[in-house]
Design a protein around this motif. Structure first.
Motif, PDB file in Angstrom:
ATOM      1  N   UNK A 236      -8.677  -2.589   3.512  1.00 10.72           N
ATOM      2  CA  UNK A 236      -8.864  -1.471   2.581  1.00 10.72           C
ATOM      3  C   UNK A 236      -7.870  -0.348   2.867  1.00 10.72           C
ATOM      4  N   UNK A 237      -7.566  -0.145   4.130  1.00 11.52           N
ATOM      5  CA  UNK A 237      -6.614   0.905   4.489  1.00 11.52           C
ATOM      6  C   UNK A 237      -5.216   0.604   3.962  1.00 11.52           C
ATOM      7  N   UNK A 238      -4.913  -0.663   3.726  1.00 12.83           N
ATOM      8  CA  UNK A 238      -3.637  -0.998   3.111  1.00 12.83           C
ATOM      9  C   UNK A 238      -3.473  -0.300   1.777  1.00 12.83           C
ATOM     10  N   UNK A 243      -1.409   5.902  -0.780  1.00 12.97           N
ATOM     11  CA  UNK A 243      -1.512   7.305  -1.192  1.00 12.97           C
ATOM     12  C   UNK A 243      -1.360   8.259  -0.011  1.00 12.97           C
ATOM     13  N   UNK A 244      -1.848   7.830   1.139  1.00 14.52           N
ATOM     14  CA  UNK A 244      -1.758   8.651   2.352  1.00 14.52           C
ATOM     15  C   UNK A 244      -1.015   7.838   3.417  1.00 14.52           C
ATOM     16  N   UNK A 245       0.304   7.766   3.305  1.00 16.51           N
ATOM     17  CA  UNK A 245       1.074   6.859   4.175  1.00 16.51           C
ATOM     18  C   UNK A 245       0.994   7.191   5.662  1.00 16.51           C
ATOM     19  N   UNK A 246       0.631   8.412   6.012  1.00 16.64           N
ATOM     20  CA  UNK A 246       0.560   8.799   7.423  1.00 16.64           C
ATOM     21  C   UNK A 246      -0.870   8.873   7.949  1.00 16.64           C
ATOM     22  N   UNK A 267       1.611  -6.425  11.400  1.00 19.37           N
ATOM     23  CA  UNK A 267       2.196  -7.145  10.270  1.00 19.37           C
ATOM     24  C   UNK A 267       2.203  -6.295   9.004  1.00 19.37           C
ATOM     25  N   UNK A 268       1.286  -5.330   8.932  1.00 21.12           N
ATOM     26  CA  UNK A 268       1.237  -4.422   7.790  1.00 21.12           C
ATOM     27  C   UNK A 268       2.221  -3.266   7.946  1.00 21.12           C
ATOM     28  N   UNK A 269       2.811  -3.134   9.135  1.00 20.23           N
ATOM     29  CA  UNK A 269       3.749  -2.051   9.384  1.00 20.23           C
ATOM     30  C   UNK A 269       3.093  -0.731   9.708  1.00 20.23           C
ATOM     31  N   UNK A 272       1.315   1.889  14.493  1.00 16.24           N
ATOM     32  CA  UNK A 272       1.278   3.190  15.165  1.00 16.24           C
ATOM     33  C   UNK A 272       0.153   4.076  14.631  1.00 16.24           C
ATOM     34  N   UNK A 273      -0.377   3.745  13.462  1.00 20.18           N
ATOM     35  CA  UNK A 273      -1.429   4.554  12.867  1.00 20.18           C
ATOM     36  C   UNK A 273      -2.824   3.979  13.078  1.00 20.18           C
ATOM     37  N   UNK A 274      -2.908   2.815  13.687  1.00 25.11           N
ATOM     38  CA  UNK A 274      -4.204   2.197  13.986  1.00 25.11           C
ATOM     39  C   UNK A 274      -4.488   2.390  15.474  1.00 25.11           C
ATOM     40  N   UNK A 275      -5.532   3.140  15.762  1.00 26.35           N
ATOM     41  CA  UNK A 275      -5.873   3.478  17.146  1.00 26.35           C
ATOM     42  C   UNK A 275      -7.161   2.756  17.543  1.00 26.35           C
TER      43      UNK A 275
END
Length: 392
Positions: A236-238, A243-246, A267-269, A272-275
């Motif tokens: 879902x975060x994909x 809309x909120x790329x960061x 793989x989604x690129x 760095x944003x998944x903690x």
């Protein structure tokens, strides 16, 4: 003083174990309370988790709770270990002569209730902490558990459901009768979560956790297992990232899917944003940082973490499954979406992130609703149930 013996396979930081510990602590002033538990090796607890459980057991011991660890009492099916656990429990019940045996979760409920019945314990209570009739196992295994529960109902004085949804499932599936199905929610110590909703220096806490000080934070907390839907949330975060790329996604918890989450995020690129923060004793503080709390479970007995999130002043998005609708009314104190539906989940998360007025309304209503699920309210209902069976 009457003796009550509780039985559970795992004594860890999971919701069912925490509920059981709170029950023992909260009733030790009225009864002689014993807690029989497995060694929890299957939980693979970290040092911090083990230390936290140790602190809890030490506090409970000071209140008079007697702990009885049992190596053979394990969660997975093991004929030899299960037989050993059964006979050990049976002899314990013969020796201690409890007025009530209260079992918790499916496996302990099967072995413990049978041992209590054969030991002629006068009162047997079982709390499944959410049934396993769908979502957890294959259809065949789930059907087997359903048949077992239908049989074991006949040696059970009362079944305790955490929510109306769970209770209705039992009635619909023919497990028990209404008069012996009691509704007692899982209580939460609300105050520390209320305090989290009033953080004084959130930017400093975010920095210490490696989180952005300015970007949106979507978070969840719990076991990283298929039944909890963490991969559905990542999918879902994909859509949210379009809309909120960061925006950042925070998982508080651990489980079998941890590495797969890391691999998919990469793989989604968005690695760095998944903690993945693992298990944390300060989860209440971390919740106070979330712009949106999500519980994407495929099935859920109650979802006490939702009560914690509401108390921490988080707007909530959750799956419309199991007992969750008892806690969350759609568009009132949260948003409900179909389970395992990444598109609907993404849309709901975006509604929260896009709409400050909606967020404020959900937070305000959540603060009111969470009061219904306090630890005090749970203990009062348990006292009433125990008094009822002892005075029958």
């Amino acid at each position: 003083m009457h003796t009550i013996i509780h039985v559970i396979t795992r004594l860890d930081m999971g919701g069912s174990a925490q509920n059981t510990l709170q029950t023992c602590l909260g009733t030790a002033n009225r009864y002689r309370v014993m807690l029989v538990h497995g060694l929890s090796e299957e939980s693979a607890m970290t040092e911090n988790e083990t230390a936290s459980v140790l602190r809890q057991t030490e506090a409970a011991t000071k209140r008079g709770v007697v702990f009885h660890p049992m190596a053979a009492l394990i969660r997975k099916i093991s004929p030899w270990q299960d037989l050993l656990a059964f006979f050990t429990l049976w002899w314990l019940f013969i020796r201690e002569k409890p007025a009530i045996v209260h079992t918790h979760t499916s496996k302990a409920g099967i072995i413990g209730r049978l041992a209590a019945w054969l030991a002629q314990v006068p009162n047997i209570i079982h709390t499944p902490h959410g049934h396993v009739f769908y979502g957890h196992f294959s259809a065949r295994t789930a059907k087997t558990y359903l048949i077992i529960e239908k049989i074991f109902y006949h040696i059970t004085d009362y079944l305790v459901a955490l929510t109306h949804g769970e209770r209705n499932d039992y009635l619909r599936l023919g497990v028990g009768k209404a008069e012996r199905l009691v509704l007692i929610h899982s209580g939460v110590e609300l105050e520390e979560f209320h305090q989290a909703g009033r953080l004084n220096h959130p930017e400093e806490i975010k920095k210490n956790l490696g989180l952005s000080r300015t970007e949106k934070i979507v978070g969840t907390a719990g076991w990283l297992l298929p039944i909890k839907g963490p991969l559905v949330l990542l999918a879902a975060m994909g859509r949210v990232w379009q809309r909120y790329p960061e925006a950042e996604l925070v998982y508080v918890g651990k489980g079998d899917l941890e590495q797969e989450i890391r691999d998919r995020a990469k793989s989604m690129g968005h690695q760095s944003q998944v903690k993945l923060l693992g298990w944390r004793s300060d989860v209440h503080t971390i919740m106070g940082l979330f712009d949106c709390f999500v519980l994407p479970s495929l099935n859920e007995g109650m979802g006490r973490v939702l009560v914690e999130a509401m108390a921490a002043n988080c707007p909530v998005v959750a799956s419309n499954t199991g007992g969750i609708p008892d806690l969350i009314s759609h568009d009132a104190n949260g948003l409900l979406v179909p389970p395992n539906d990444e598109k609907s989940l993404a849309e709901a998360i975006l509604r929260v992130l896009d709409n400050p007025e909606l967020t404020d309304r959900l937070r305000a209503e959540g603060q009111t609703v969470c009061q219904r699920y306090s630890l005090t309210a749970m203990l009062e209902k348990l006292h009433q149930l125990y008094a009822k069976v002892l005075n029958k």
